[in-house]
Design an enzyme around this catalytic site. Structure first.
Site, mmCIF file in Angstrom:
data_model
loop_
_atom_site.group_PDB
_atom_site.id
_atom_site.type_symbol
_atom_site.label_atom_id
_atom_site.label_comp_id
_atom_site.label_asym_id
_atom_site.label_seq_id
_atom_site.Cartn_x
_atom_site.Cartn_y
_atom_site.Cartn_z
ATOM 1 N N GLU A 105 46.536 60.424 34.624
ATOM 2 C CA GLU A 105 45.510 59.584 35.235
ATOM 3 C C GLU A 105 46.095 58.247 35.696
ATOM 4 O OE1 GLU A 105 41.170 57.692 33.849
ATOM 5 O OE2 GLU A 105 42.677 58.258 32.352
ATOM 6 N N LYS A 111 35.540 60.386 38.715
ATOM 7 C CA LYS A 111 35.312 60.435 37.269
ATOM 8 C C LYS A 111 33.857 60.124 36.935
ATOM 9 C CE LYS A 111 37.461 58.600 33.032
ATOM 10 N NZ LYS A 111 38.513 57.665 32.554
ATOM 11 N N CYS A 126 40.242 62.357 31.870
ATOM 12 C CA CYS A 126 40.300 61.628 30.604
ATOM 13 C C CYS A 126 39.002 61.701 29.798
ATOM 14 C CB CYS A 126 40.713 60.178 30.882
ATOM 15 S SG CYS A 126 41.377 59.324 29.418
#
Length: 286
Positions: free
Chosen positions: A46, A121, A153
């Site tokens: 990321e 995200k 994540c």
């Protein structure tokens, strides 16, 4: 067999230096392909190409240093690299600017150099991450192989993300990550759990020390860790037999558990108050 060969590069940026970070990653990707010429997909951590600063050091330019619309000069470089190496490329995530907002965005690029998927995200790590949340779930198809879903994540801590991606037909979830804290062990637990309950492969690649704490994992559809990195820079080469996903869903995880079949059989019996009383709608592939 529908084999998907993945090279997950657990690496780090050159702090604060976007250009040097790009050059370093491009060389690493080339080396990964040379070491594994049959590799289909190369994955990175990321925000790698945003060149985040050193851990526990002030970085006031973190959200603006590399932020740009998609497409941009950076994505042109990324698509060119994918085309030159002849691989699918998920180069971690990028800081995407759009209408005055900044998103933490993962892209998937085909070997022909086309951006085939863009995922923002959904669950930024609050309150530390200030990017705008995305509002959709994204999958893409690799012809002749199977379907891949994207997560980033902290998304892994919300079971709804992996369940929705699997419902959309994902057989592999690629999850670029940048974790610097000791809860990494629980992220590994969630990677295993998300793989097990959805019967998918999970490729969770974290940043290397000192940018992150490493411990990247590749998990199979039964929740078993196929490969696990240590803290430093390394490449996990995973050969994923996507027919194992079909097998697990048809015959059950470990030949026993068939959650998708049971959800389908019991649809309409149970409503979910937290989702406004919705009932389960079986996926088309079930």
């Amino acid at each position: 067999m529908r084999v998907l060969s993945v090279a997950a590069i657990q690496t780090k940026s050159v702090p604060y230096d976007v250009e040097a970070t790009w050059q370093r990653f491009a060389r690493q990707a080339e080396c990964a392909k040379n070491l594994g010429p049959e590799v289909d997909v190369i994955v990175a951590p990321e925000l790698l190409l945003s060149a985040p600063g050193e851990f526990l050091q002030p970085d006031p330019d973190a959200d603006t240093r590399s932020a740009a619309p998609i497409p941009s000069d950076l994505t042109t470089r990324i698509t060119g690299l994918a085309r030159r190496l002849g691989v699918w490329l998920v180069p971690g995530s990028l800081l995407e600017e759009d209408n005055g907002r900044t998103y933490n965005t993962a892209i998937a690029v085909s070997p022909e150099g086309e951006i085939v998927a863009r995922y923002r995200k959904v669950f930024p790590w609050r309150p530390f991450e200030t990017t705008t949340p995305g509002d959709s779930f994204i999958t893409f198809d690799i012809p002749g192989k199977g379907r891949v879903g994207l997560a980033i994540c902290f998304d892994g801590s919300f079971p709804e993300v992996s369940r929705q991606l699997a419902w959309l037909g994902a057989e592999v979830i690629i999850q670029p990550t940048l974790t610097t804290t000791r809860d990494r062990e629980m992220e590994v637990v969630m990677s295993r759990a998300n793989a097990f309950v959805n019967q998918v492969f999970v490729v969770n690649v974290n940043g290397a020390d000192p940018s992150g704490v490493g411990e990247s994992v590749i998990v199979d559809p039964e929740g078993t860790i196929m490969q696990r990195a240590r803290g430093g820079e390394e490449i996990l080469y995973g050969v994923l037999d996507l027919d194992r996903v079909t097998q697990a869903r048809e015959y059950g995880t470990f030949g026993i558990n068939k959650p998708w079949s049971q959800l389908k059989d019991q649809r309409g019996i149970l409503s979910y108050p937290m989702y406004g009383g919705a009932t389960f709608q079986p996926p088309e592939w079930s």
